[in-house]
Write a protein that holds these residues in place. Structure first.
Motif, mmCIF file in Angstrom:
data_model
loop_
_atom_site.group_PDB
_atom_site.id
_atom_site.type_symbol
_atom_site.label_atom_id
_atom_site.label_comp_id
_atom_site.label_asym_id
_atom_site.label_seq_id
_atom_site.Cartn_x
_atom_site.Cartn_y
_atom_site.Cartn_z
ATOM 1 N N PRO A 47 15.710 -12.686 -18.621
ATOM 2 C CA PRO A 47 14.744 -12.403 -17.548
ATOM 3 C C PRO A 47 15.070 -13.164 -16.262
ATOM 4 N N ASP A 48 14.941 -12.467 -15.127
ATOM 5 C CA ASP A 48 15.092 -13.133 -13.827
ATOM 6 C C ASP A 48 13.915 -14.063 -13.563
ATOM 7 N N ARG A 49 12.757 -13.634 -14.025
ATOM 8 C CA ARG A 49 11.552 -14.450 -13.850
ATOM 9 C C ARG A 49 10.748 -14.409 -15.140
ATOM 10 N N TRP A 50 10.482 -15.589 -15.691
ATOM 11 C CA TRP A 50 9.776 -15.680 -16.964
ATOM 12 C C TRP A 50 8.275 -15.568 -16.720
ATOM 13 N N ASP A 51 7.626 -14.668 -17.477
ATOM 14 C CA ASP A 51 6.189 -14.450 -17.342
ATOM 15 C C ASP A 51 5.575 -14.497 -18.742
ATOM 16 N N LEU A 52 4.881 -15.581 -19.053
ATOM 17 C CA LEU A 52 4.309 -15.779 -20.389
ATOM 18 C C LEU A 52 2.861 -15.326 -20.500
ATOM 19 N N THR A 53 2.339 -14.732 -19.432
ATOM 20 C CA THR A 53 0.930 -14.316 -19.486
ATOM 21 C C THR A 53 0.694 -13.201 -20.499
ATOM 22 N N SER A 54 1.732 -12.425 -20.818
ATOM 23 C CA SER A 54 1.553 -11.345 -21.790
ATOM 24 C C SER A 54 1.156 -11.895 -23.155
ATOM 25 N N TYR A 55 1.612 -13.097 -23.494
ATOM 26 C CA TYR A 55 1.268 -13.685 -24.788
ATOM 27 C C TYR A 55 -0.201 -14.105 -24.831
ATOM 28 N N SER A 56 -0.711 -14.611 -23.728
ATOM 29 C CA SER A 56 -2.132 -14.969 -23.711
ATOM 30 C C SER A 56 -3.006 -13.720 -23.704
#
Length: 276
Positions: A47-56
């Motif tokens: 990923p170019d930009r990590w986005d962990l909001t999908s897990y929450s």
């Protein structure tokens, strides 16, 4: 084997494993990507930009922790129950002689030929009449005592057939009865076969999809395969990053269990005559 040949074989294996490894890699990495990056072409491996909001959001949109527990305890109970029933049934078919033994075993094997879709309607009606609809009882009782346990019984029978008869004779000399011989002599030797049965059964229960859809209607009672279909937006479209995050959390524990237990799995198949 020369070093060059070994390197060539390893290189070939690495190429051949790409079609199997890439989908899993894409699932895991896409779960931390923004939606616009998931379908970018060419696809990005990292990923170019990590986005962990999908897990929450997985836990905000569904009672995912409860659903995870549902799948975990159902699979555990089904695995233990199937191992117990299959071990006793397999030992009986392999070591106890009785009239019609082979005919009865063939009748049991016929259960492998009956698709679950054929029996699910009468089973649903039966559990509904017993007041067990929208409960986990059908997902536990049917795999343990129904057709899904037939393969486990076959594996255990094939293993017990290979045990030398002298072991039972020695056990009887020591004063053990039939159940004592099974529990103290045959069962401890059957660990490879039991390992194969455990993996087969756990994966089957963990991935069960049709039966939960038929029997369950309350989100808090859902299992993981059923829960994965519920992550949709207001228009019914899939929320890809959230679905992939939930799928990653669903798949990774199974991959870890299989990697750790693959040795017992292979030994179990080899000892039961199913290798190759």
């Amino acid at each position: 084997m020369s070093r060059r040949v070994k390197l060539s074989l390893y290189g070939l294996l690495c190429v051949l494993c790409v079609p199997f490894v890439f989908p899993t890699w894409w699932m895991v990495t896409s779960s931390v990507k923004p939606i616009n990056e998931i379908f970018a072409f060419p696809p990005t491996l990292v990923p170019d930009r990590w986005d962990l909001t999908s897990y929450s959001r997985v836990f905000e949109l569904q009672p995912f922790a409860q659903q995870y527990w549902n799948s975990l305890y159902i699979a555990a109970v089904v695995t233990v129950g199937t191992m117990a029933v299959a071990a006793m049934a397999g030992y009986a078919f392999a070591r106890i002689r009785f009239p019609g033994q082979n005919v009865l075993f063939v009748v049991v094997l016929v259960g492998l030929l009956i698709p679950s879709e054929v029996t699910i309607v009468p089973l649903f009606q039966m559990f509904h009449d017993f007041g067990m609809s929208d409960t986990h009882w059908p997902l536990i009782l049917v795999p343990i005592f129904g057709a899904p346990s037939v393969l486990a019984t076959f594996i255990m029978r094939q293993f017990f057939i290979t045990l030398p008869g002298e072991l039972e004779e020695a056990a009887r000399v020591d004063g053990l009865g039939r159940f004592g011989t099974f529990y103290r002599v045959a069962l401890p030797l059957a660990r490879p076969a039991l390992g194969a049965v455990a993996i087969f059964t756990f994966l089957h229960s963990w991935n069960l999809y049709l039966e939960p859809i038929v029997y369950l209607s309350t989100p808090a009672n859902f299992t993981l395969p059923q829960a994965l279909t519920q992550f949709v937006d207001a228009y019914g479209g899939p929320m890809w990053n959230v679905q992939l995050a939930a799928a990653t959390m669903t798949a990774l524990p199974i991959l870890v269990v299989f990697v750790l237990a693959q040795r017992q799995f292979i030994e179990g198949l080899a000892h039961t005559g199913l290798k190759g």
